[in-house]
Design a protein around this motif. Structure first.
Motif, PDB file in Angstrom:
ATOM      1  N   TYR A 114       1.475  -1.839  -9.012  1.00  0.00           N
ATOM      2  CA  TYR A 114       2.196  -2.993  -8.723  1.00  0.00           C
ATOM      3  C   TYR A 114       3.575  -2.098  -8.190  1.00  0.00           C
ATOM      4  N   VAL A 115       4.289  -3.067  -7.457  1.00  0.00           N
ATOM      5  CA  VAL A 115       5.527  -2.411  -6.660  1.00  0.00           C
ATOM      6  C   VAL A 115       6.424  -2.042  -7.588  1.00  0.00           C
ATOM      7  N   CYS A 116       6.572  -2.614  -8.886  1.00  0.00           N
ATOM      8  CA  CYS A 116       7.702  -2.260  -9.961  1.00  0.00           C
ATOM      9  C   CYS A 116       7.137  -1.007 -10.443  1.00  0.00           C
ATOM     10  N   GLU A 117       5.818  -0.666 -10.601  1.00  0.00           N
ATOM     11  CA  GLU A 117       5.446   0.793 -10.807  1.00  0.00           C
ATOM     12  C   GLU A 117       6.137   1.939  -9.729  1.00  0.00           C
ATOM     13  N   GLY A 118       5.842   1.386  -8.671  1.00  0.00           N
ATOM     14  CA  GLY A 118       6.342   2.452  -7.574  1.00  0.00           C
ATOM     15  C   GLY A 118       7.925   2.809  -7.763  1.00  0.00           C
ATOM     16  N   PHE A 119       8.611   1.731  -8.101  1.00  0.00           N
ATOM     17  CA  PHE A 119      10.167   1.714  -8.187  1.00  0.00           C
ATOM     18  C   PHE A 119      10.486   2.754  -9.885  1.00  0.00           C
ATOM     19  N   GLN A 120       9.479   2.362 -10.429  1.00  0.00           N
ATOM     20  CA  GLN A 120       9.613   3.064 -12.069  1.00  0.00           C
ATOM     21  C   GLN A 120       9.288   4.483 -11.675  1.00  0.00           C
ATOM     22  N   HIS A 121       8.501   4.941 -10.799  1.00  0.00           N
ATOM     23  CA  HIS A 121       8.101   6.319 -10.503  1.00  0.00           C
ATOM     24  C   HIS A 121       9.281   7.119  -9.890  1.00  0.00           C
ATOM     25  N   ALA A 224      -8.524  -4.340  -3.715  1.00  0.00           N
ATOM     26  CA  ALA A 224      -7.865  -3.881  -2.696  1.00  0.00           C
ATOM     27  C   ALA A 224      -7.203  -5.067  -1.527  1.00  0.00           C
ATOM     28  N   SER A 225      -6.084  -4.729  -1.208  1.00  0.00           N
ATOM     29  CA  SER A 225      -5.160  -5.655  -0.376  1.00  0.00           C
ATOM     30  C   SER A 225      -5.366  -5.102   1.176  1.00  0.00           C
ATOM     31  N   ILE A 226      -5.752  -5.838   1.824  1.00  0.00           N
ATOM     32  CA  ILE A 226      -5.794  -5.537   3.375  1.00  0.00           C
ATOM     33  C   ILE A 226      -4.400  -5.134   3.835  1.00  0.00           C
ATOM     34  N   CYS A 227      -3.151  -5.921   3.438  1.00  0.00           N
ATOM     35  CA  CYS A 227      -2.105  -5.692   3.978  1.00  0.00           C
ATOM     36  C   CYS A 227      -1.276  -4.823   3.259  1.00  0.00           C
ATOM     37  N   SER A 228      -1.461  -4.237   2.155  1.00  0.00           N
ATOM     38  CA  SER A 228      -0.824  -3.382   1.343  1.00  0.00           C
ATOM     39  C   SER A 228      -1.702  -2.518   0.188  1.00  0.00           C
ATOM     40  N   GLY A 229      -1.069  -1.255   0.013  1.00  0.00           N
ATOM     41  CA  GLY A 229      -1.763  -0.339  -0.881  1.00  0.00           C
ATOM     42  C   GLY A 229      -1.436  -1.172  -2.331  1.00  0.00           C
ATOM     43  N   SER A 230      -0.471  -1.550  -2.887  1.00  0.00           N
ATOM     44  CA  SER A 230      -0.158  -1.977  -3.958  1.00  0.00           C
ATOM     45  C   SER A 230      -0.745  -3.695  -4.050  1.00  0.00           C
ATOM     46  N   LEU A 231      -1.099  -4.199  -5.429  1.00  0.00           N
ATOM     47  CA  LEU A 231      -1.691  -5.271  -5.573  1.00  0.00           C
ATOM     48  C   LEU A 231      -0.633  -6.542  -5.092  1.00  0.00           C
ATOM     49  N   LYS A 295      -2.202   4.488  -3.527  1.00  0.00           N
ATOM     50  CA  LYS A 295      -2.085   4.265  -2.136  1.00  0.00           C
ATOM     51  C   LYS A 295      -1.201   3.541  -1.539  1.00  0.00           C
ATOM     52  N   LEU A 296      -0.421   3.984  -0.584  1.00  0.00           N
ATOM     53  CA  LEU A 296       0.505   3.100  -0.040  1.00  0.00           C
ATOM     54  C   LEU A 296       0.599   3.083   1.681  1.00  0.00           C
ATOM     55  N   TYR A 297       0.486   1.597   1.849  1.00  0.00           N
ATOM     56  CA  TYR A 297       0.430   1.472   3.419  1.00  0.00           C
ATOM     57  C   TYR A 297       0.689  -0.015   3.482  1.00  0.00           C
ATOM     58  N   GLY A 298       0.812  -0.369   4.833  1.00  0.00           N
ATOM     59  CA  GLY A 298       1.356  -1.963   5.039  1.00  0.00           C
ATOM     60  C   GLY A 298       2.473  -2.345   4.599  1.00  0.00           C
ATOM     61  N   ARG A 299       2.509  -3.316   3.692  1.00  0.00           N
ATOM     62  CA  ARG A 299       4.023  -3.826   3.270  1.00  0.00           C
ATOM     63  C   ARG A 299       4.607  -3.156   2.479  1.00  0.00           C
ATOM     64  N   ASP A 300       4.033  -1.980   1.861  1.00  0.00           N
ATOM     65  CA  ASP A 300       4.760  -0.997   0.972  1.00  0.00           C
ATOM     66  C   ASP A 300       5.485  -0.262   1.766  1.00  0.00           C
TER      67      ASP A 300
END
Length: 627
Positions: A114-121, A224-231, A295-300
């Motif tokens: 999730y996105v919050c995990e990315g900010f957490q990292h 897997a999201s087509i528009c983003s790597g995160s859920l 994995k990070l792409y799209g809206r991420d």
């Protein structure tokens, strides 16, 4: 004899047939090899459909080791084909290939995150960087961790009964077992400390506090999201809920500064932003420190990619906004022995600006007269009606500017006449303690600041904004993105070779000081030990300034509903004042108008009666009036 003759004749007659037979066997063997190779290339192209990173072609073959290679440019990849028959790969153990292939497939699929995990990292990496710079480990293990848990709960992303991420992502099942929660890796395990306890915080069961959000074990095709790597990348970018402060990369710095302020560490906001700019704290392209499985792409890309430097004003506003959103209690008191107290910070910036040590007594008097050194004034209280923290470093510099105006007036006249007096005294009394010469100090500081500014501008111009880990809009564009990134790196290497053949200077060591003034340096005179005797005079048992005049930086403040307190136009002020403002604004990496505003606020506290008189006057002069 006849039988031998017949035998030799038959052998000569059959010899061409034997040669023909051998030739046909060789041709059939070669043709079968060609057919097998063509079949392998066809099979490889059919199974492996990614574009080549070198030529972008989709034409693959297999090497003897079982790896894919491009038949157009002969580029060999790290991808291997899973082979059941070990005879197809000579002198190779099948176990090693299968083990590498499984790991590769796992990395290609990636984690469900999730996105919050990315900010957490990102917060974790920034906390580790601050720890490397000398900040105590309590900042990460206790303060920052508790602030982050508080944010996840207030934003309804975790530590609550119905998190937003579970509400929106339908692939997660509500009846997930407890064993699933413990089996998957969790980034919050990096922060091992007790939960945030405060009045008003909802108490949560232990099961919810241990894991903020479960990780789904659904297949890649389902999650897997087509528009983003995160859920939840798409949903997060579109989320606009009233009263919720969305997390951004700049707000991670606000989190860090809140933690530093709570711990009363020896790092100001300007120091924090300078460390970010020097690369000591992850900020620009911080996502490239993510684990390879994320994995990070799209809206991420729009969420985690930053294309501008953080500014003091922006982070300061975000820090207050975040503190209000978290409903944080009153921060620990800022007392006289704290680093953030103006008396200590004034001493630091006097040393930084190469000014005499004797000025510290005057700055302490100004701090006492204005009341900016009081505990209640300095301590940050987010739950107060007027939640406003002090710009500690800007305030200390503003006090120094006021003292310089008290001593030299800074009207392009008095400071130069005092410099003439000091210059004559120093020539006639070389063995005594030298008097402070404003003109000589101006010449030394202007040269040093110009050199430092040039280095800073060149470093910004040469900064590589593109990350080593390319971003792409979808998994289909991955090969193209990597190809473009390689081309950019090659062009940059060629250009740097043509422009500058000297080796690149390594990263500077972090320091609280930007200048190093040493005694005995003829090129860069150190003024720390110089005397103010030529500027002060005895009045009874105390010393007072020879200058009895003063002009206010602001005659009239803007109204309360205006965004700024006052305006700053350089043409309205003397050249000496402009130089002083530009000098300290560069040291703090802030706008000159921001510092001028703080100087005006200090003067308003120092000259209350003078401002009372100016309010009655309707006219407003372009330059400050002398008193």
């Amino acid at each position: 004899m006849i039988s031998a003759f017949i035998s030799n004749s038959l052998h000569e007659m059959l010899h061409p047939l034997a040669l023909l037979k051998e030739h046909s066997v060789a041709r059939s063997t070669t043709r079968s090899k060609d057919l097998n190779a063509g079949a392998q290339e066809f099979s490889a192209s059919k199974e492996f459909k990614e574009r080549c990173t070198q030529c972008a072609a989709v034409s693959w073959g297999l090497t003897d080791e079982g790896k894919y290679y491009c038949t157009s440019c002969h580029n060999v990849t790290e991808r291997s084909k899973e082979v059941i028959n070990t005879g197809a790969i000579p002198n190779t153990k099948i176990q090693a290939i299968n083990r590498g292939l499984k790991r590769k497939r796992k990395l290609e699929r990636g984690w469900d995150w999730y996105v919050c995990e990315g900010f957490q990292h990102i917060l974790y990496q920034q906390a580790e960087a601050l720890k490397t710079l000398g900040v105590g480990p309590e900042l990460k293990n206790e303060v920052l961790h508790n602030f982050w848990k508080r944010y996840l709960q207030k934003s309804k992303q975790a530590y609550c009964k119905n998190p937003v991420c579970r509400r929106k992502v339908t692939v997660l099942e509500d009846n997930q077992s407890h064993s699933d929660w413990e089996s998957e890796p969790e980034l919050l395990s990096d922060f091992s400390c007790p939960s945030f306890v405060e009045s008003g915080t909802e108490s949560q069961p232990d099961g919810l506090a241990q894991k903020p959000f479960p990780i789904s074990k659904a297949s890649q095709s389902e999650t897997a999201s087509i528009c983003s790597g995160s859920l939840d990348g798409v949903e997060y970018s579109l989320r606009k809920e009233k009263g919720i402060v969305k997390m951004t990369v700049p707000r991670t710095l606000a989190f860090c500064y809140l933690s530093l302020l709570w711990q009363r560490e020896t790092v100001t906001l300007s120091d924090l932003l300078r460390f970010v700019e020097e690369g000591h704290i992850p900020y620009i392209n911080a996502f490239q420190h993510f684990p390879e499985e994320m994995k990070l792409y799209g809206r991420d890309k729009g969420i985690f990619a930053i294309e501008s430097w953080p500014t003091y004003e922006d982070i300061y506003k975000k820090m207050i906004e975040m503190a209000k959103f978290l409903d944080l209690p009153r921060f620990p008191d800022i007392t006289e022995d704290c680093y953030l107290h103006p008396n200590i910070l004034c001493m630091k910036y006097l040393m930084e600006a190469n000014l005499p040590d004797e000025m510290n007594d005057l700055t302490c008097q100004v701090v006492k007269m204005t009341g900016v050194g009081e505990v209640d004034f300095l301590t940050f209280d987010p739950i107060a009606k007027m939640a406003k923290t002090v710009k500690y470093d800007v305030q200390a510099v503003a006090v120094i500017v006021v003292v310089l105006k008290l001593l030299f007036l800074l009207d392009d006249n008095l400071e130069w006449s005092l410099s003439n007096t000091a210059e004559k005294y120093n020539e006639n009394n070389k063995e005594d303690k030298p008097w402070f010469d404003f003109r000589k100090w101006y010449q030394v500081m202007k040269k040093s600041i110009d050199e430092k500014k040039q280095e800073w501008e060149e470093a910004r111009a040469k900064y590589l904004w593109k990350s080593e880990k390319p971003l792409y809009h979808s998994s289909i564009d991955r090969a193209v993105a990597f190809k473009r990134r390689e081309m950019v790196v090659d062009l940059q290497k060629q250009f740097s070779t043509l422009v500058d053949s000297t080796p690149t200077v390594g990263r500077k060591k972090p320091s609280s000081f930007q200048f190093n003034w040493a005694e005995g340096d003829a090129a860069r005179t150190c003024f720390h030990g110089h005397s103010l005797q030529g500027i002060l005079k005895n009045k009874g048992q105390s010393l007072t300034t020879k200058n009895s005049l003063y002009w206010l930086s602001t005659q009239k403040f803007c109204r309360s509903y205006c965004k700024h307190v006052t305006t700053y136009e350089e043409s309205n002020f003397s050249l000496s004042y402009q130089f002083i403002i530009n000098l300290f604004a560069f040291l703090l990496r802030i706008k000159t108008s921001f510092l001028h505003e703080e100087v005006s606020l200090i003067e308003k506290r120092l000259f209350k009666t003078k401002y009372g008189k100016t309010k009655k006057k309707s006219s407003r002069s372009r330059k400050g009036r002398k008193y």
